[in-house]
Design a protein around this motif. Structure first.
Motif, PDB file in Angstrom:
ATOM      1  N   ASN A  88       0.819  -1.216   0.000  1.00  9.83           N
ATOM      2  CA  ASN A  88       0.000   0.000   0.000  1.00  9.83           C
ATOM      3  C   ASN A  88       0.852   1.266   0.000  1.00  9.83           C
ATOM      4  O   ASN A  88       0.492   2.261  -0.636  1.00  9.83           O
ATOM      5  CB  ASN A  88      -0.956   0.005   1.192  1.00  9.83           C
ATOM      6  N   GLU A  89       1.989   1.221   0.706  1.00  9.33           N
ATOM      7  CA  GLU A  89       2.889   2.376   0.725  1.00  9.33           C
ATOM      8  C   GLU A  89       3.410   2.680  -0.679  1.00  9.33           C
ATOM      9  O   GLU A  89       3.429   3.838  -1.113  1.00  9.33           O
ATOM     10  CB  GLU A  89       4.067   2.108   1.667  1.00  9.33           C
ATOM     11  N   VAL A  90       3.823   1.641  -1.398  1.00  6.96           N
ATOM     12  CA  VAL A  90       4.372   1.844  -2.738  1.00  6.96           C
ATOM     13  C   VAL A  90       3.275   2.183  -3.742  1.00  6.96           C
ATOM     14  O   VAL A  90       3.406   3.151  -4.498  1.00  6.96           O
ATOM     15  CB  VAL A  90       5.182   0.607  -3.200  1.00  6.96           C
ATOM     16  N   THR A  91       2.212   1.413  -3.767  1.00  4.99           N
ATOM     17  CA  THR A  91       1.162   1.638  -4.773  1.00  4.99           C
ATOM     18  C   THR A  91       0.364   2.916  -4.521  1.00  4.99           C
ATOM     19  O   THR A  91      -0.280   3.424  -5.432  1.00  4.99           O
ATOM     20  CB  THR A  91       0.199   0.437  -4.860  1.00  4.99           C
ATOM     21  N   GLY A  92       0.443   3.440  -3.295  1.00  9.99           N
ATOM     22  CA  GLY A  92      -0.297   4.648  -2.966  1.00  9.99           C
ATOM     23  C   GLY A  92       0.530   5.916  -3.007  1.00  9.99           C
ATOM     24  O   GLY A  92       0.022   6.996  -2.694  1.00  9.99           O
ATOM     25  N   ASN A  93       1.804   5.831  -3.417  1.00 11.27           N
ATOM     26  CA  ASN A  93       2.646   7.030  -3.405  1.00 11.27           C
ATOM     27  C   ASN A  93       2.465   7.866  -4.677  1.00 11.27           C
ATOM     28  O   ASN A  93       1.799   7.458  -5.632  1.00 11.27           O
ATOM     29  CB  ASN A  93       4.120   6.668  -3.137  1.00 11.27           C
ATOM     30  N   ALA A  94       3.076   9.049  -4.683  1.00 10.30           N
ATOM     31  CA  ALA A  94       2.918   9.986  -5.803  1.00 10.30           C
ATOM     32  C   ALA A  94       3.495   9.427  -7.104  1.00 10.30           C
ATOM     33  O   ALA A  94       2.923   9.646  -8.177  1.00 10.30           O
ATOM     34  CB  ALA A  94       3.581  11.316  -5.456  1.00 10.30           C
ATOM     35  N   LEU A  95       4.613   8.704  -7.020  1.00  8.43           N
ATOM     36  CA  LEU A  95       5.198   8.131  -8.233  1.00  8.43           C
ATOM     37  C   LEU A  95       4.244   7.107  -8.849  1.00  8.43           C
ATOM     38  O   LEU A  95       4.058   7.079 -10.064  1.00  8.43           O
ATOM     39  CB  LEU A  95       6.563   7.490  -7.959  1.00  8.43           C
ATOM     40  N   SER A  96       3.629   6.279  -8.025  1.00  7.77           N
ATOM     41  CA  SER A  96       2.687   5.288  -8.550  1.00  7.77           C
ATOM     42  C   SER A  96       1.504   5.976  -9.239  1.00  7.77           C
ATOM     43  O   SER A  96       1.046   5.522 -10.300  1.00  7.77           O
ATOM     44  CB  SER A  96       2.207   4.359  -7.441  1.00  7.77           C
ATOM     45  N   SER A  97       1.035   7.076  -8.694  1.00  5.84           N
ATOM     46  CA  SER A  97      -0.041   7.841  -9.347  1.00  5.84           C
ATOM     47  C   SER A  97       0.415   8.354 -10.707  1.00  5.84           C
ATOM     48  O   SER A  97      -0.326   8.297 -11.692  1.00  5.84           O
ATOM     49  CB  SER A  97      -0.477   9.012  -8.475  1.00  5.84           C
ATOM     50  N   PHE A  98       1.640   8.861 -10.756  1.00 13.72           N
ATOM     51  CA  PHE A  98       2.236   9.351 -12.006  1.00 13.72           C
ATOM     52  C   PHE A  98       2.292   8.218 -13.038  1.00 13.72           C
ATOM     53  O   PHE A  98       1.909   8.392 -14.193  1.00 13.72           O
ATOM     54  CB  PHE A  98       3.635   9.891 -11.702  1.00 13.72           C
ATOM     55  N   LEU A  99       2.762   7.025 -12.611  1.00 16.51           N
ATOM     56  CA  LEU A  99       2.890   5.882 -13.524  1.00 16.51           C
ATOM     57  C   LEU A  99       1.522   5.381 -13.986  1.00 16.51           C
ATOM     58  O   LEU A  99       1.357   5.013 -15.151  1.00 16.51           O
ATOM     59  CB  LEU A  99       3.674   4.756 -12.854  1.00 16.51           C
ATOM     60  N   LYS A 100       0.555   5.372 -13.090  1.00 18.69           N
ATOM     61  CA  LYS A 100      -0.811   4.968 -13.474  1.00 18.69           C
ATOM     62  C   LYS A 100      -1.363   5.912 -14.539  1.00 18.69           C
ATOM     63  O   LYS A 100      -2.032   5.481 -15.479  1.00 18.69           O
ATOM     64  CB  LYS A 100      -1.727   4.943 -12.254  1.00 18.69           C
ATOM     65  N   GLY A 101      -1.070   7.190 -14.404  1.00 14.42           N
ATOM     66  CA  GLY A 101      -1.490   8.170 -15.414  1.00 14.42           C
ATOM     67  C   GLY A 101      -0.851   7.913 -16.768  1.00 14.42           C
ATOM     68  O   GLY A 101      -1.512   8.006 -17.804  1.00 14.42           O
ATOM     69  N   LYS A 102       0.421   7.570 -16.771  1.00 13.35           N
ATOM     70  CA  LYS A 102       1.127   7.261 -18.023  1.00 13.35           C
ATOM     71  C   LYS A 102       0.538   6.007 -18.664  1.00 13.35           C
ATOM     72  O   LYS A 102       0.366   5.939 -19.880  1.00 13.35           O
ATOM     73  CB  LYS A 102       2.626   7.072 -17.788  1.00 13.35           C
ATOM     74  N   LYS A 103       0.234   5.011 -17.846  1.00 11.03           N
ATOM     75  CA  LYS A 103      -0.355   3.776 -18.356  1.00 11.03           C
ATOM     76  C   LYS A 103      -1.718   4.058 -18.983  1.00 11.03           C
ATOM     77  O   LYS A 103      -1.999   3.622 -20.107  1.00 11.03           O
ATOM     78  CB  LYS A 103      -0.484   2.742 -17.233  1.00 11.03           C
ATOM     79  N   GLU A 104      -2.563   4.787 -18.271  1.00 13.70           N
ATOM     80  CA  GLU A 104      -3.902   5.110 -18.779  1.00 13.70           C
ATOM     81  C   GLU A 104      -3.846   5.932 -20.061  1.00 13.70           C
ATOM     82  O   GLU A 104      -4.629   5.713 -20.983  1.00 13.70           O
ATOM     83  CB  GLU A 104      -4.701   5.838 -17.707  1.00 13.70           C
ATOM     84  N   ALA A 105      -2.903   6.861 -20.139  1.00 15.73           N
ATOM     85  CA  ALA A 105      -2.780   7.722 -21.310  1.00 15.73           C
ATOM     86  C   ALA A 105      -2.247   6.979 -22.533  1.00 15.73           C
ATOM     87  O   ALA A 105      -2.374   7.473 -23.658  1.00 15.73           O
ATOM     88  CB  ALA A 105      -1.867   8.911 -20.992  1.00 15.73           C
ATOM     89  N   SER A 106      -1.699   5.775 -22.334  1.00 18.73           N
ATOM     90  CA  SER A 106      -1.106   5.028 -23.454  1.00 18.73           C
ATOM     91  C   SER A 106      -2.153   4.324 -24.314  1.00 18.73           C
ATOM     92  O   SER A 106      -1.808   3.750 -25.349  1.00 18.73           O
ATOM     93  CB  SER A 106      -0.096   4.003 -22.937  1.00 18.73           C
ATOM     94  N   GLY A 107      -3.392   4.327 -23.893  1.00 16.30           N
ATOM     95  CA  GLY A 107      -4.439   3.682 -24.668  1.00 16.30           C
ATOM     96  C   GLY A 107      -4.283   2.170 -24.790  1.00 16.30           C
ATOM     97  O   GLY A 107      -4.640   1.588 -25.804  1.00 16.30           O
ATOM     98  N   GLY A 108      -3.733   1.562 -23.761  1.00 19.04           N
ATOM     99  CA  GLY A 108      -3.563   0.112 -23.760  1.00 19.04           C
ATOM    100  C   GLY A 108      -2.207  -0.370 -24.257  1.00 19.04           C
ATOM    101  O   GLY A 108      -1.916  -1.561 -24.223  1.00 19.04           O
ATOM    102  N   LEU A 109      -1.369   0.545 -24.730  1.00 17.94           N
ATOM    103  CA  LEU A 109      -0.027   0.157 -25.193  1.00 17.94           C
ATOM    104  C   LEU A 109       0.831  -0.315 -24.025  1.00 17.94           C
ATOM    105  O   LEU A 109       1.558  -1.300 -24.134  1.00 17.94           O
ATOM    106  CB  LEU A 109       0.650   1.323 -25.913  1.00 17.94           C
ATOM    107  N   TYR A 110       0.744   0.393 -22.876  1.00 16.91           N
ATOM    108  CA  TYR A 110       1.507   0.005 -21.694  1.00 16.91           C
ATOM    109  C   TYR A 110       0.612  -0.843 -20.788  1.00 16.91           C
ATOM    110  O   TYR A 110      -0.435  -0.390 -20.340  1.00 16.91           O
ATOM    111  CB  TYR A 110       1.979   1.223 -20.899  1.00 16.91           C
ATOM    112  N   SER A 111       1.058  -2.059 -20.523  1.00 21.27           N
ATOM    113  CA  SER A 111       0.269  -2.954 -19.672  1.00 21.27           C
ATOM    114  C   SER A 111       0.655  -2.826 -18.208  1.00 21.27           C
ATOM    115  O   SER A 111      -0.152  -3.120 -17.327  1.00 21.27           O
ATOM    116  CB  SER A 111       0.438  -4.402 -20.122  1.00 21.27           C
TER     117      SER A 111
END
Length: 194
Positions: A88-111
Motif C-alpha cells: 500500500n505504501e508503494v502503490t499509494g505514493n505519488a510516483l505510482s499515481s504518475f505511472l498509473k497516469g502514463k499507463k492510462e494515457a497510453s491507450g492500452g499500449l503500456y500494460s
C-alpha cells in the motif's frame, strides 16, 4: 521407422517453435526502441520520477541482503493477500499515481510500469508486481548497472492476465543533474498495439 518419423516431426516442431519465438522477440524491437526514445525517455527525467528514486535510494542504501529478502517476502505475501503496509505504501505514493497516469494515457499500449531504485527494489508501480526485489532479474541487471543509456528489450510472451502478446522494455533512470544512473524502469508493451 515410425520412431524416426516421430522424432523428426517432434524436432521440427521444436525448431519451428523456437524460430517463432525468436521472430517475435526481435520483430518489435525497432518499434519498442522508438517508443522508448520518443515517448518514455522524456518523462524519465520528470521530478516525479527522479525525486522519488533519489529519496528511496537514501532510504534503502544501507539495507543488507537479509533486509531485502525480508521485505521481498513481505511484499509477496501482501501481494497474494490483496495488500498490506508495504504494498500500500508503494502503490499509494505519488510516483505510482504518475505511472498509473502514463499507463492510462497510453491507450492500452503500456500494460504495466514500475520503477526500481539502485538496489532493484520497487519505488512506484502502476500495478502490484509479484515481487518487490527486481535486482536479481534482467530488467534491472541489464540497465542500472550497465549505465545511463542502457535499454533492455525482453522477449515477446503471451500474457495470460491481459490475453495479449507483450514485451517488457527496461531502461536506466538517470539523475539529470549529474548524468548518473539512479535506478531503472520497466514498461510492459502490448506489441499488438504498436
Amino acid at each position: 521407422m515410425i520412431r524416426s518419423v516421430l522424432r523428426t516431426a517432434s524436432t521440427t516442431l521444436i525448431v519451428l517453435g523456437a524460430l517463432t519465438t525468436a521472430a517475435l522477440a526481435n520483430d518489435f524491437a525497432p518499434q519498442i526502441s522508438k517508443e522508448v526514445a520518443e515517448k518514455i525517455r522524456p518523462w524519465l527525467s520528470d521530478p516525479a520520477v527522479v525525486d522519488a528514486v533519489k529519496a528511496q535510494n537514501a532510504k534503502t542504501g544501507g539495507l543488507s541482503d537479509a533486509d531485502i529478502d525480508k521485505l521481498d517476502k513481505q511484499w509477496r505475501a501482501e501481494a497474494k493477500g490483496g495488500g498490506g503496509p508495504l504494498v500500500n505504501e508503494v502503490t499509494g505514493n505519488a510516483l505510482s499515481s504518475f505511472l498509473k497516469g502514463k499507463k492510462e494515457a497510453s491507450g492500452g499500449l503500456y500494460s504495466e510500469i514500475f520503477v526500481m531504485d539502485a538496489k532493484g527494489l520497487n519505488v512506484g508501480t502502476s500495478d502490484v508486481t509479484s515481487d518487490y526485489m527486481q535486482g536479481d532479474e534482467g530488467k534491472w541487471q541489464k540497465t542500472y548497472p550497465v549505465g545511463p543509456d542502457a535499454v533492455f528489450i525482453d522477449d515477446v510472451e503471451f500474457d495470460e492476465s491481459s490475453k495479449a502478446f507483450q514485451s517488457q522494455v527496461s531502461a536506466t533512470v538517470v539523475d539529470p543533474a549529474t548524468g548518473k544512473p539512479i535506478g531503472a524502469i520497466t514498461i510492459g508493451i502490448n506489441v499488438e498495439k504498436l
